[in-house]
Scaffold this active site. Structure first.
Site, short mmCIF file in Angstrom:
data_model
loop_
_atom_site.label_atom_id
_atom_site.label_comp_id
_atom_site.label_asym_id
_atom_site.label_seq_id
_atom_site.Cartn_x
_atom_site.Cartn_y
_atom_site.Cartn_z
N ARG A 219 0.84 -1.18 0.00
CA ARG A 219 0.00 0.00 0.00
C ARG A 219 0.88 1.23 0.00
NH1 ARG A 219 -1.80 1.05 4.27
NH2 ARG A 219 -1.12 -0.72 5.51
N TYR B 36 -1.14 -3.27 -7.31
CA TYR B 36 -0.91 -4.04 -6.09
C TYR B 36 -2.14 -4.03 -5.16
CZ TYR B 36 0.11 -5.34 -1.43
OH TYR B 36 0.00 -5.95 -0.22
N LYS C 236 -9.62 -2.08 1.38
CA LYS C 236 -9.32 -0.96 2.26
C LYS C 236 -10.06 0.31 1.82
CE LYS C 236 -7.10 -3.38 5.03
NZ LYS C 236 -5.80 -3.93 4.98
N HIS D 87 -10.60 -2.20 11.11
CA HIS D 87 -9.52 -3.08 10.62
C HIS D 87 -9.36 -4.23 11.62
CE1 HIS D 87 -5.03 -3.23 9.16
NE2 HIS D 87 -5.78 -4.04 8.46
N SER E 64 -1.41 -3.47 10.08
CA SER E 64 -1.05 -4.35 8.98
C SER E 64 0.17 -5.20 9.34
CB SER E 64 -0.75 -3.52 7.74
OG SER E 64 -1.87 -2.72 7.45
N CYS F 21 0.52 -7.44 11.59
CA CYS F 21 0.76 -7.57 13.03
C CYS F 21 -0.05 -8.71 13.65
CB CYS F 21 0.46 -6.26 13.74
SG CYS F 21 1.71 -5.01 13.39
N ASP G 266 -9.47 -9.50 8.47
CA ASP G 266 -8.94 -8.16 8.16
C ASP G 266 -9.93 -7.02 8.41
OD1 ASP G 266 -6.61 -6.70 7.16
OD2 ASP G 266 -7.78 -6.26 5.37
N ARG H 294 2.05 -11.94 -0.84
CA ARG H 294 0.72 -12.30 -0.31
C ARG H 294 0.08 -13.44 -1.08
NH1 ARG H 294 -1.79 -8.59 3.81
NH2 ARG H 294 -0.10 -7.13 4.19
#
Ligand code: GTP
Ligand code: SPV
Ligand code: MN
Length: 586
Positions: A71, A199, A208, A228, A250, A252, A279, A373
């Site tokens: 991001r 991406y 998001k 989130h 993110s 974590c 998420d 990912r």
């Protein structure tokens, strides 16, 4: 595909085509036939690589531009009429000015290409929580990812034909020019425009951009929350199910916590964990005064590195079929994938995320990008909960906030009540990760893990949390956790992963007033005996370090929080009062 009759949709698609000038328009109906044709086309052009059909059926490999791997927060913009509506934490540009700039960039950006129109639903189509978006894109990768991450196809068209509103999402990879990359939100117009990226978070606009940035804006207006957060279900030995949601920044640990496998002794006692989301959570107050959550997504866009059969076997199993891998390392011997931390032999005949020859024995650089990912369907997940499929919402008993902090933050801490919990979330800080462009490992304030995702003024966002609390007669208890405390040698003290269930069970016991705690200026932390540490081999010193709120350390933290609050311009008085109380108690 059933015919689209919604005039607003037809007009908007024409408007986008007039601007971007594609050679043709293809409506995505979600049929396997159409998707298969697109996969085939992408393989022919080299955009995708088909992986070993026997070992990884239906799986594909994708590589982004080397400058387009995460991001991009610097290039993510909230474009409103007035600056103060975006607030001090968002990049802001006046919306007419931004439209003008973006129109220039989008002008002819799809020349010679196909424009794909993807009607999709965030949430189970037709459910109370669901909202519709339409993403227009010139990228097959985006189409195939949106097919995994959202619900697409005829049922969505039917909703639109009944007159359902929709979020207008326009994406063009254009030239993937890093200098001309913009991810722009026009929340006043239900509109998202993204250009020059290919991406994940920058281009899968349901995620998001819609579900969090536009979602949080709508949530404030309509009285619900977009967060989130992961959502999980813990089933006790007596069969009782409780639901927990948790907000971590993110990379974590949301995916890992959502799919956790209980440690052996808890499995033997009969504890089970099910996954609802990893998420994003949309939350509403139910008629019974409790908070209900759904996962608006339909798949997982998860961090690959570190995923293995011990850390997260459920995620690993989820990615064994119908998965798209982005920027991982490829094993050329058997045309499969590999990443750092995977417990399979590292390739000696491989290709790294940049497409260069890679050999585990001789290559010095990483084979997979740290933010590589997988995009995998939620239905593949061995631990997926039946509640995921109904879209009805699960009642949340505990909300957990947590960052990545080597020091200061204790393993777990319970707030005194809702508003104090909002304070704990607002003062959250975390070391930055590879999920966003920029330096890694820098501690920054990331309130409720929403710093990059709150679509409006952060001070108003805190007020919204306070207001939501007032609407609940039976609100969740709020906790703060930190799995990432390190010792003097830099090793994690807490084992983490499946063992995090031990902290969650303490939290659920606290919700029922069962477990013991010590009161500290930050809130309640477990007594040494109330936390289950059976079989962990933690020394008393280690346990003390995990559970101690050190006053001298926190006096320094306090200065940081004050600085953060000063930046936020206006804040609910409940939070400034909580900060004053913390200062006094320290
Ligand atoms: P986004 O998808 O970016 O929002 O991230 P996420 O919060 O879902 O992060 P994820 O679960 O993918 O975790 C990212 C990294 O944190 C991986 O490298 C994990 O191995 C690591 N991690 C997750 N849980 C733990 C934990 O309990 N302890 C430790 N030490 N590391 C963890
Ligand atoms: C994150 O960065 O928090 C993610 C990945 O979950 S992305 O979809 O790229 O935002
Ligand atoms: Mn995320």
């Amino acid at each position: 595909m059933i015919e689209i009759k919604n005039r607003k949709v037809i007009d908007w698609v024409k408007e986008c085509a007039d601007l971007t000038k594609p050679k043709e328009i293809l409506w995505i109906d979600g049929s396997e036939k159409q998707l298969e044709a697109l996969r085939k086309e992408a393989c022919e052009t080299g955009e995708l690589i088909k992986l070993n059909e026997e070992k990884l059926p239906g799986c594909y490999y994708y590589r982004t531009d080397p400058k387009d791997v995460a991001r991009d927060e610097k290039r993510t913009i909230i474009a409103t009429e007035r600056r103060e509506d975006a607030g001090p934490t968002n990049n802001w540009v006046q919306k007419d000015e931004m439209y003008q700039k973006m129109r220039t960039l989008f002008d002819g950006s799809m020349k010679g290409r196909t424009m794909y129109v993807i009607p999709y639903s965030m949430g189970v189509v037709g459910s109370e929580f669901a909202k519709i978006g339409i993403e227009i894109t010139d990228s097959i990768y985006v189409v195939l990812n949106m097919n995994i991450m959202t619900r697409i196809g005829d049922p969505v068209i039917e909703e639109l034909n009944k007159g359902a509103g929709f979020i207008k999402c326009l994406h063009s990879k254009a030239e993937v020019d890093a200098e001309k990359k913009y991810i722009v939100h026009f929340p006043e117009d239900d509109t998202i425009w993204s250009i020059n990226s290919a991406y994940g978070g920058n281009v899968l606009l349901g995620k998001k951009c819609f579900a969090l940035r536009i979602g949080s804006w709508l949530g404030r207006k309509e009285g619900w929350m977009a967060e989130h957060m992961l959502i999980l279900c813990i089933e006790a030995p007596n069969g009782e199910k409780k639901y927990v949601s948790a907000a971590f920044p993110s990379a974590c640990g949301k995916t890992n916590l959502a799919m956790l496998i209980p440690p052996k002794h808890l499995q033997e006692k009969g504890y089970k964990v099910y996954t609802i989301g990893d998420d994003i959570a949309w939350l509403r107050v139910g008629d019974d005064g409790r908070l209900y959550a759904v996962n608006p997504e339909n798949g997982f866009f998860g961090v690959a590195p570190g995923t293995n059969s011990k850390s997260n076997n459920n995620a690993l199993m989820t990615t064994k079929k119908n998965t798209i891998y982005t920027n991982v390392c490829r094993n050329l011997d058997d045309n499969t994938v590999w990443w750092e931390g995977l417990d399979l032999p590292a390739p000696t005949n491989g290709e790294d995320w940049l497409g260069r020859p890679w050999n585990a024995e001789t290559s010095e650089e990483k084979g997979a990008h740290p933010n590589s990912r997988f995009t995998a369907p939620a239905e593949n997940c061995p631990s997926i909960a039946p509640e995921f499929f109904t879209g009805e919402g699960v009642p949340i008993s505990a909300i957990i906030f947590g960052g990545r902090r080597a020091k200061a933050e204790p393993l777990i801490c319970q707030s005194r009540e809702w508003n104090h919990g909002v304070f704990l979330g607002s003062k959250m800080s975390s070391e930055t990760t590879a999920a966003a462009n920029g330096a890694v490992g820098v501690v920054r304030y990331d309130s409720m893990a929403m710093l990059p995702f709150c679509g409006y003024h952060m001070g108003d966002y805190f007020q919204h949390w306070i207001d939501m609390g007032k609407k609940m007669t039976n609100p969740p208890e709020i906790f703060n956790v930190n799995w990432f405390r390190k010792d003097a040698e830099g090793n994690f003290i807490w084992p983490g992963f499946g063992d995090n269930l031990r902290a969650l069970l303490w939290a659920l016991d606290r919700c029922e007033g069962k477990a013991d705690a010590v009161e500290t200026p930050l809130g309640y932390v477990p007594t040494r005996d109330s936390l289950d540490v059976e079989g962990l081999n933690l020394t008393d010193e280690q346990l003390d370090e995990l559970l101690t709120v050190d006053h001298e350390t926190w006096k320094k933290e306090l200065e940081g929080i004050k600085g953060w609050y000063a930046k936020l311009e206006h804040l609910p008085k409940e939070l400034t009062e909580a900060l004053e109380r913390l200062e006094k108690e320290l």
